[in-house]
Design an enzyme around this catalytic site. Structure first.
Site, PDB file in Angstrom:
ATOM      1  N   GLU A  22       0.854  -1.199   0.000  1.00  0.00           N
ATOM      2  CA  GLU A  22       0.000   0.000   0.000  1.00  0.00           C
ATOM      3  C   GLU A  22       0.884   1.241   0.000  1.00  0.00           C
ATOM      4  O   GLU A  22       0.643   2.192  -0.739  1.00  0.00           O
ATOM      5  CB  GLU A  22      -0.934   0.020   1.223  1.00  0.00           C
ATOM      6  CG  GLU A  22      -1.862   1.241   1.189  1.00  0.00           C
ATOM      7  CD  GLU A  22      -2.842   1.352   2.344  1.00  0.00           C
ATOM      8  OE1 GLU A  22      -3.195   0.333   2.962  1.00  0.00           O
ATOM      9  OE2 GLU A  22      -3.293   2.481   2.610  1.00  0.00           O
ATOM     10  N   ARG A  68      -7.321   2.533  13.387  1.00  0.00           N
ATOM     11  CA  ARG A  68      -8.210   1.394  13.166  1.00  0.00           C
ATOM     12  C   ARG A  68      -8.175   0.423  14.347  1.00  0.00           C
ATOM     13  O   ARG A  68      -9.144  -0.286  14.620  1.00  0.00           O
ATOM     14  CB  ARG A  68      -7.912   0.694  11.842  1.00  0.00           C
ATOM     15  CG  ARG A  68      -9.136   0.005  11.268  1.00  0.00           C
ATOM     16  CD  ARG A  68      -8.876  -0.620   9.917  1.00  0.00           C
ATOM     17  NE  ARG A  68      -9.447   0.119   8.811  1.00  0.00           N
ATOM     18  CZ  ARG A  68     -10.722   0.095   8.434  1.00  0.00           C
ATOM     19  NH1 ARG A  68     -11.603  -0.630   9.115  1.00  0.00           N
ATOM     20  NH2 ARG A  68     -11.153   0.792   7.414  1.00  0.00           N
ATOM     21  N   GLU A  88     -10.750  -8.115   3.902  1.00  0.00           N
ATOM     22  CA  GLU A  88     -10.081  -8.234   5.199  1.00  0.00           C
ATOM     23  C   GLU A  88     -10.861  -8.986   6.273  1.00  0.00           C
ATOM     24  O   GLU A  88     -10.266  -9.734   7.042  1.00  0.00           O
ATOM     25  CB  GLU A  88      -9.729  -6.827   5.725  1.00  0.00           C
ATOM     26  CG  GLU A  88      -8.705  -6.126   4.864  1.00  0.00           C
ATOM     27  CD  GLU A  88      -8.589  -4.647   5.216  1.00  0.00           C
ATOM     28  OE1 GLU A  88      -9.522  -3.886   4.906  1.00  0.00           O
ATOM     29  OE2 GLU A  88      -7.570  -4.262   5.786  1.00  0.00           O
TER      30      GLU A  88
END
Ligand code: LUZ
Ligand code: MOS
Length: 763
Positions: free
Chosen positions: A226, A304, A707
């Site tokens: 990423e 997160r 995910e």
């Protein structure tokens, strides 16, 4: 529809970065990286390396024409070391040579003098020394201080969870090519073509429009590409800029493992309070994230962790604090779940800890506290929860009680083999938590032979997104999928892409494809009305299976003729569309908002069988019910679920990342870092779909699938713990994942070992 890539993959015909035919005059790159985890870089001696025949150039930080900075969130990471080194594996020099072998040999001849500084590898020590990447982040709901006073049961403890190597089969790499007029084209194995483009622009000093990033496909990303694909692209681009030759760098496995960051290890302290009915009233948790030597994506990952710190439970009083701690490890980065799984491991540890103290099954507490529709997450969003539904459906399909009592019977009959069972409910929020990233674009061309070309910002990395994009275009036009070709991801065709990440790639890019196709379709319907001499109305004119229908009656006008008629009329057969997820927002000044478009839920039951003489185990099955929404492609989604589960339980069981006190990665090859093979995969994976019909904003009412299933793997840890306690009722091992066979063996004989030790020390 099967994955369109399957044919090429199986025949070895799919083209990855290293398969691109070599371009004439290509140079090969190799990084010389720091052999020391922390220190002052006094000098670099290139003389021996430069003497090697075939070495063309060796670049250092001072050769960078733009800014020596690749940090995405915080500008704290030089591309090439300048003055200091912060981790073992930090790039210092880039060798450019006529062959890969020469480049590798030359790198070995580079000498450096580094004055060592103190090395920190433990996030708690970094915290004590105030080595924080960003100020702490906090989520607060209700008043946990007050609520604990009313709790009948209060327990506290500590949980540690290790990192994870991405182990994408295709290692990191890039290939840059000089273009006319000083531009650069870069082939990159990246999840984020725009991140590569932006970073290369910064490092080279070129404007973004001079840099073309082309991504065919990836042999896996899992978050590792990423942000961390940018270094290699920047290094190759620098080489090209300074030599005017193509430069290729495809990392060897050990280079990749040594130089790249991984899933963040975390250490956490928790305190959980329950009332007499076993409702969790209060939860306090402090997370120490091991960020490594630079920010990379750590701040977003940290967020997160907070978002998922209560998993799929409703807890009215929550105080969650998270510290991103700077250590001298390679900067850790995105990894499937993005900090969420670490948060979930801690709440599951807290629940298990409470249950063991109360001598009940953790599933009692889990079931009681599942979040129900309308209840609030600690960040202010109200749940449209499927937590109870997936639990109840999984129970009715698989009969939890029957599974648990069968395991119990097995344990009564077997002395040295024990079975353990755990329930694992999951909840994962879908959307980038950084709201601006929730946008995507697509470019659709209809050609005069009726064939359709689609480009999006989505990167195909084995997850099947290209197949889904093809489905969207084919279904919207109602033509065969063979008439649609999804092309590579290229920053000249689709600009300003968000990385393919956060499980949201098909959601976002699929919507953009849909919008583009609908715009073209509408124009075609107007043409159809003219061609057929009928009144135009979007509802009465349809295209189905390659023909125009009027009031549900098939006309003679076929797709290809219609397309040609539009072209003759000079009607635009191309569209570029943009989609932005509506309704998502978050205010970090108060840590409240509506960050997620929706949540994905599920419940799994996991059983393991433990060999109590050896400490080894098998995962018998993972069964459950998963909230798919309306699956666009069940084969692909099942593949994602199976892969996610196995990857998750690898993290929880056998994958052991080891850095020594000097910050050197010891588990630096496939011989010392073990990921699950077919023998360690569960014997059975049976995940049934819950076909939810709620409005969820995703493409064709599907739900994101990338995910969430990884987190079912967390259940394996607690199933192993359950089996250990069936053998040794006094065992109370620390919450410290992964549960390697060594740790299992120690836990199995915990009291004996302690007895042995105290016996000896008393003499
Ligand atoms: N990447 C990212 C992610 O940049 N933001 C996110 O919220 C996210 N979530 C999951 C996985 N990758
Ligand atoms: Mo990711 S962890 O969705 O790149």
């Amino acid at each position: 529809m099967t994955n369109t890539d399957a044919y090429g993959h199986v025949r070895g015909e799919s083209v990855y970065l290293d398969d691109i035919p070599l371009i004439y005059n290509t140079l090969f790159a190799c990084v010389f990286d720091s052999p020391v985890a922390h220190g002052i870089l006094k000098s670099v001696d290139l003389s021996q390396a430069l003497k090697l025949k075939g070495v063309v150039s060796i670049l250092l930080a001072l050769d960078i024409p733009g800014v020596n900075q690749i940090g995405g969130i915080v500008p704290d990471e030089p591309l090439l070391a300048e003055g200091h080194v912060h981790f073992q594996g930090m790039p210092i020099a880039l060798v450019l040579a006529e062959t890969e072998e020469i480049a590798q040999a030359a790198a070995k001849k580079i000498k450096v003098v580094i004055d060592p500084l103190e090395i920190i590898t433990d996030p708690r020590i970094a915290f004590e020394k105030n080595e924080l990447i960003i100020p702490p982040k906090k989520f607060k709901m209700g008043d946990s201080d007050l609520a604990f006073k009313d709790c009948v049961h209060v327990f506290s403890g500590r949980a540690d969870v290790n990192g994870q190597e991405h182990l994408y089969i295709e290692t990191q790499g890039a290939y840059s090519v000089p273009m006319e007029g000083g531009g650069i084209k870069i082939y990159s194995s990246t999840q984020g073509p725009t991140a590569v483009q932006r970073t290369v622009a910064r490092v080279t000093g070129l404007p973004m429009h001079r840099i073309e990033v082309e991504v065919g496909r990836l042999g896996g990303g899992f978050g590792g590409k990423e942000d961390q694909a940018s270094s290699w692209a920047c290094l190759c681009a620098l080489g090209t800029l300074l030599t005017n030759r193509p430069v290729k760098y495809s990392l060897h496995r050990m280079e990749d493992m040594r130089m790249t960051g991984k899933r963040h290890p975390y250490s956490a302290d928790f305190k959980i309070g329950l009332n007499k009915d076993l409702n969790i009233q209060a939860y306090e948790v402090v997370f120490y994230q091991n960020a490594g030597a630079a920010a990379d994506l750590s701040p977003a990952v940290l967020e997160r962790t907070l978002f998922h710190c209560t998993n799929s439970y409703f807890i009215p009083h929550v105080t969650a604090t998270a510290y991103s701690c700077r250590t001298n490890l390679p900067p850790n980065t995105a990894f499937r779940g993005f900090g969420g799984p670490q948060g979930m491991f801690v709440i599951e540890s807290a629940i298990t800890h409470a249950a063991e103290k109360l001598k009940i099954s953790p599933s009692v507490i889990q079931r009681k506290n599942l979040i129900t529709p309308g209840e609030e997450f600690p960040y202010g969003q109200k749940a449209e929860s499927e937590a109870v539904t997936t639990w109840v459906q999984a129970d009715s399909y698989f009969d939890f009680e029957k599974i648990i009592s069968a395991a119990h019977d097995f344990n009564l009959k077997n002395k040295n083999k024990k079975r353990g069972v755990a329930l694992m409910p999951i909840c994962f929020g879908i959307s980038f938590t950084k709201t601006l990233m929730n946008q995507a674009r697509a470019l659709v061309h209809v050609y005069t032979d009726g064939s359709v070309a689609v480009s999006t910002g989505a990167v195909e990395m084995g997850q099947g997104v290209n197949t889904k994009m093809q489905q969207v275009a084919a279904e919207t036009f109602s033509i065969s999928s063979g008439q649609v070709k999804v092309h590579s991801t290229n920053t000249l065709r689709v600009a300003n892409t968000s990385p393919s990440a956060a499980s949201a790639t098909a959601d976002l890019n699929g919507k953009a494809v849909l919008l583009a196709c609908e715009a073209i379709l509408n124009r075609l319907k107007i043409v159809a009305a003219e061609e057929l001499n009928i009144p135009f109305h979007t509802d009465t004119i349809k295209i189905e299976n390659g023909f125009v229908f009027h009031q549900n009656i098939q006309t003679k006008l076929d797709w290809k003729t219609l397309v040609n008629a539009a072209f003759v009329r000079r009607v635009n057969l191309s569209e570029h569309a943009h989609y932005a997820t509506p309704g998502v927002h978050f205010d970090w000044t108060i840590s409240k908002g509506h960050p997620f478009s929706y949540h994905v839920y599920g419940t799994a039951i996991i059983q393991v069988t433990l060999d109590c003489l050896r400490g080894i185990y098998e995962v018998d099955f993972v069964k459950g019910v998963h909230d798919y929404g309306k699956s666009m492609n069940t084969l692909i989604d099942q593949g994602q679920i199976e892969g996610g589960i196995v990857q998750g339980l690898g993290w929880m069981t056998m994958e052991e990342l080891v850095y020594d006190v000097n910050g050197k990665l010891r588990s630096n090859a496939l011989s010392s870092y073990k990921i699950p093979d077919i023998y360690s995969a569960p014997r059975t994976i049976d995940i049934q779909p819950l076909a939810t019909t709620r409005e969820n904003l995703a493409i064709f009412s599907s739900k994101a699938v990338g995910e969430p299933p990884l987190m079912y793997g967390i259940g394996a840890y607690f199933a192993i713990r359950d089996a250990i306690r069936a053998f040794n009722t006094n065992a109370s091992p620390e919450y410290d994942a992964p549960f390697t066979p060594e740790k299992v063996l120690m836990a199995l004989y915990d009291s004996e070992i302690n007895k042995f030790h105290s016996h000896h020390s008393s003499h």
